[in-house]
Design an enzyme around this catalytic site. Structure first.
Site, PDB file in Angstrom:
ATOM      1  N   ARG A  49      -7.672  10.771  -6.676  1.00 24.48           N
ATOM      2  CA  ARG A  49      -8.920  10.122  -6.258  1.00 24.48           C
ATOM      3  C   ARG A  49     -10.094  11.091  -6.167  1.00 24.48           C
ATOM      4  NH1 ARG A  49     -11.532   7.443  -4.975  1.00 24.48           N
ATOM      5  NH2 ARG A  49     -11.467   6.115  -3.160  1.00 24.48           N
TER       6      ARG A  49
ATOM      7  N   ASP B 281      -6.290  -3.955  -7.673  1.00 26.07           N
ATOM      8  CA  ASP B 281      -6.842  -4.469  -6.424  1.00 26.07           C
ATOM      9  C   ASP B 281      -7.121  -5.950  -6.584  1.00 26.07           C
ATOM     10  OD1 ASP B 281      -8.120  -3.207  -3.736  1.00 26.07           O
ATOM     11  OD2 ASP B 281      -9.195  -5.016  -4.340  1.00 26.07           O
TER      12      ASP B 281
ATOM     13  N   ARG C 102      -4.173   6.325   0.436  1.00 24.52           N
ATOM     14  CA  ARG C 102      -4.741   7.618   0.821  1.00 24.52           C
ATOM     15  C   ARG C 102      -3.795   8.518   1.599  1.00 24.52           C
ATOM     16  NH1 ARG C 102      -9.940   4.562   2.824  1.00 24.52           N
ATOM     17  NH2 ARG C 102      -8.173   3.184   3.221  1.00 24.52           N
TER      18      ARG C 102
ATOM     19  N   TYR D   8     -13.809 -13.257   0.459  1.00 24.19           N
ATOM     20  CA  TYR D   8     -14.583 -12.071   0.061  1.00 24.19           C
ATOM     21  C   TYR D   8     -15.834 -12.470  -0.726  1.00 24.19           C
ATOM     22  CZ  TYR D   8     -11.210  -8.555   1.549  1.00 24.19           C
ATOM     23  OH  TYR D   8     -10.408  -7.732   2.303  1.00 24.19           O
TER      24      TYR D   8
ATOM     25  N   ARG E 174       0.831  -1.221   0.000  1.00 27.12           N
ATOM     26  CA  ARG E 174       0.000   0.000   0.000  1.00 27.12           C
ATOM     27  C   ARG E 174       0.859   1.262   0.000  1.00 27.12           C
ATOM     28  NH1 ARG E 174      -5.572  -1.035   1.578  1.00 27.12           N
ATOM     29  NH2 ARG E 174      -6.001  -2.755   0.175  1.00 27.12           N
TER      30      ARG E 174
HETATM   31  O1  CP3 Z   1       0.576   0.263  -3.326  1.00 25.64           O
HETATM   32  C1  CP3 Z   1      -0.330  -0.610  -3.242  1.00 25.64           C
HETATM   33  O2  CP3 Z   1      -0.144  -1.658  -2.609  1.00 25.64           O
HETATM   34  C2  CP3 Z   1      -1.623  -0.327  -3.913  1.00 25.64           C
HETATM   35  C3  CP3 Z   1      -2.239  -1.374  -4.755  1.00 25.64           C
HETATM   36  C4  CP3 Z   1      -3.211  -2.240  -3.991  1.00 25.64           C
HETATM   37  C5  CP3 Z   1      -4.571  -1.902  -3.691  1.00 25.64           C
HETATM   38  N1  CP3 Z   1      -5.152  -2.989  -3.136  1.00 25.64           N
HETATM   39  C6  CP3 Z   1      -5.269  -0.613  -3.975  1.00 25.64           C
HETATM   40  C7  CP3 Z   1      -6.280  -0.175  -3.007  1.00 25.64           C
HETATM   41  C8  CP3 Z   1      -2.988  -3.522  -3.522  1.00 25.64           C
HETATM   42  C9  CP3 Z   1      -1.701  -4.332  -3.546  1.00 25.64           C
HETATM   43  C10 CP3 Z   1      -4.235  -3.995  -2.984  1.00 25.64           C
HETATM   44  C11 CP3 Z   1      -4.402  -5.354  -2.451  1.00 25.64           C
HETATM   45  C12 CP3 Z   1      -5.615  -5.674  -1.686  1.00 25.64           C
HETATM   46  N2  CP3 Z   1      -6.881  -5.226  -1.885  1.00 25.64           N
HETATM   47  C13 CP3 Z   1      -5.634  -6.600  -0.637  1.00 25.64           C
HETATM   48  C14 CP3 Z   1      -4.464  -7.400  -0.150  1.00 25.64           C
HETATM   49  C15 CP3 Z   1      -3.606  -6.569   0.720  1.00 25.64           C
HETATM   50  C16 CP3 Z   1      -4.166  -6.376   2.072  1.00 25.64           C
HETATM   51  O3  CP3 Z   1      -4.413  -5.223   2.449  1.00 25.64           O
HETATM   52  O4  CP3 Z   1      -4.316  -7.400   2.763  1.00 25.64           O
HETATM   53  C17 CP3 Z   1      -6.946  -6.653  -0.139  1.00 25.64           C
HETATM   54  C18 CP3 Z   1      -7.431  -7.495   1.014  1.00 25.64           C
HETATM   55  C19 CP3 Z   1      -7.727  -5.791  -0.960  1.00 25.64           C
HETATM   56  C20 CP3 Z   1      -9.178  -5.526  -0.867  1.00 25.64           C
HETATM   57  C21 CP3 Z   1      -9.432  -4.126  -0.491  1.00 25.64           C
HETATM   58  N3  CP3 Z   1      -9.285  -3.045  -1.337  1.00 25.64           N
HETATM   59  C22 CP3 Z   1      -9.841  -3.634   0.769  1.00 25.64           C
HETATM   60  C23 CP3 Z   1     -10.084  -4.496   2.003  1.00 25.64           C
HETATM   61  C24 CP3 Z   1      -9.959  -2.249   0.658  1.00 25.64           C
HETATM   62  C25 CP3 Z   1     -10.459  -1.295   1.692  1.00 25.64           C
HETATM   63  C26 CP3 Z   1      -9.440  -1.006   2.709  1.00 25.64           C
HETATM   64  C27 CP3 Z   1      -9.178   0.453   2.804  1.00 25.64           C
HETATM   65  O5  CP3 Z   1      -8.017   0.797   3.092  1.00 25.64           O
HETATM   66  O6  CP3 Z   1     -10.101   1.235   2.601  1.00 25.64           O
HETATM   67  C28 CP3 Z   1      -9.562  -1.902  -0.659  1.00 25.64           C
HETATM   68  C29 CP3 Z   1      -9.474  -0.522  -1.194  1.00 25.64           C
HETATM   69  C30 CP3 Z   1      -8.147  -0.111  -1.759  1.00 25.64           C
HETATM   70  N4  CP3 Z   1      -7.440  -0.829  -2.682  1.00 25.64           N
HETATM   71  C31 CP3 Z   1      -7.428   1.073  -1.458  1.00 25.64           C
HETATM   72  C32 CP3 Z   1      -6.258   1.049  -2.238  1.00 25.64           C
HETATM   73  C33 CP3 Z   1      -5.189   2.094  -2.299  1.00 25.64           C
HETATM   74  C34 CP3 Z   1      -7.809   2.184  -0.461  1.00 25.64           C
HETATM   75  C35 CP3 Z   1      -9.052   2.872  -0.767  1.00 25.64           C
HETATM   76  C36 CP3 Z   1      -9.178   3.999  -1.730  1.00 25.64           C
HETATM   77  O7  CP3 Z   1      -8.284   4.611  -2.340  1.00 25.64           O
HETATM   78  O8  CP3 Z   1     -10.359   4.343  -1.881  1.00 25.64           O
END
Ligand code: CP3
Length: 366
Positions: free
Chosen positions: A61, A97, A52, A174, A48
């Protein structure tokens, strides 16, 4: 195992890059560490690292939803490169994602504000699983592959690009739960009471992960990470019977000789089994001591981790102490990739990420 890694490493030619010193080449610290070759300093990237907490990311965003950002290759490639420019991390991870495959699977996906992902039609019956289509990633998520090609070009060989996918268990959780879960009770119920349905689902998601990751590698990903983020909710026996065979199948099918990073959280009880499933690098969270965990895994594998992301909310002195402790635990052995134990938290000051990257480079050079 070691020979296997070497053979796969040398088999990897990789696509051409525009950079003068093409990454994926022999001198790249991140790729060397994946193969347990000594490096000048401990390479670092952060899960990540695009999120944000990053002002440029928040600005983008404002214009684009998370899904639209993922589906716009130019924008996805642009944010992928941000932490390389700003922090000089040693690897980029493609902006995407793990749940992007939910839409083509026909279960619907929405990122609700502040609530995380929502699967609109979660799997509730065996026939829901039977009805899941066989997804061709080239048709379903072409934007990810295009983003990878553009990101490789934008990186110009400065650092390698990591591709990724959700591991079958974490994706299944999920799809069954419909969103984030604490106890994964629906998922475990299917696993325990409907073994045929579980098997069918895991086989389908394994085939998807293989095609998706190999597609990313063909597009230019130079390493891949399997996120089994929630697998730590399982007992070792359940992992062995209901997850390990599928993970082994997925990891064995990864092509191109690129390193595979096998990541999970809360996995203290599962490390030997994860190792058995495979991966050139095992991702560790902060609930284990890195050195002890590495001893359990054995010398034949690299490790990634494992600073508690909450430490980045503290001051720079506390961050330095904690980073030093992780480096000391790794003991300078080749094959350590510095990372957090899980992703950067949204409230993290970006200056602390910058500080951490500098500290790790400085402290590990000694
Ligand atoms: O630099 C990076 O790692 C960004 C790329 C990335 C995202 N999701 C973008 C994202 C990666 C590698 C992921 C993987 C991901 N997505 C996982 C595995 C990693 C982990 O955290 O265990 C999982 C479980 C997801 C599913 C997911 N996507 C969730 C649970 C959420 C919400 C959590 C939150 O922080 O709100 C997301 C949203 C998401 N995916 C965000 C980002 C940058 C944050 C929300 C946004 O920008 O609106």
């Amino acid at each position: 195992m070691a020979d296997d890694v070497k053979r796969r490493a040398s088999a990897h030619a990789g696509p051409t890059t525009t950079g003068a010193h093409a990454s994926g080449g022999a001198r790249d610290p991140f790729l060397l560490a994946c193969r347990r070759v000594p490096t000048e300093y401990t390479p670092i990237w952060l899960m990540r690292q695009v999120g944000r907490y990053l002002p440029e990311y928040r600005a983008i965003r404002e214009r684009l939803s998370l899904l639209d950002l993922c589906k716009t290759p130019e924008a996805a490639a642009e944010v992928t490169v941000l932490p390389v420019d700003r922090f000089k991390v040693d690897a980029a991870i493609i902006f995407a994602d793990i749940l992007l495959v939910a839409e083509p699977l026909g279960v619907g996906l929405e990122f609700a504000k502040g609530e995380g992902p929502v699967i609109q039609a979660p799997l509730r019956t065996p026939s829901d699983v039977e009805r899941l289509p066989e997804v061709d990633p080239d048709e379903a998520v072409p934007f990810v592959f295009e983003a990878i090609r553009l990101a490789r070009r934008a990186l110009g060989g400065r650092v390698p690009l990591i591709g990724f996918a959700g591991a079958p268990f974490t994706l299944a959780s999920y799809l069954i739960e419909g969103g984030p879960s604490q106890a994964f009770l629906r998922t475990k119920r299917v696993m325990h009471t409907e073994p045929r349905t579980w098997q069918a689902l895991m086989e389908k998601l394994s085939r998807l992960a293989i095609r998706y990751l190999n597609g990313q590698i063909a597009a230019g990903a130079q390493a891949v990470q399997l996120f089994d983020s929630w697998v730590g909710c399982l007992s070792p026996a359940d992992y062995r019977h209901n997850v390990l065979p599928y993970m082994r199948g997925v990891i064995a099918a990864i092509e191109g000789g690129v390193p595979v990073i096998h990541f999970g959280t809360n996995t203290a009880g599962l490390l030997e089994l994860m190792r058995e499933a495979g991966g050139d690098v095992i991702g560790l969270d902060w609930r284990v001591d890195l050195g002890q965990a590495w001893r359990r895994l054995g010398d034949g594998v690299a490790v990634q981790g494992n600073l508690d992301p909450a430490v980045l909310l503290a001051d720079l002195e506390a961050i330095r102490r904690a980073a030093r402790a992780v480096l000391a635990s790794a003991g300078g052995r080749p094959g350590h990739i510095f990372n957090l134990g899980h992703g950067v938290l949204p409230g993290t000051p970006w200056q602390h990420v910058a500080g951490l990257v500098e500290m790790v480079r400085e402290e590990s050079r000694r």
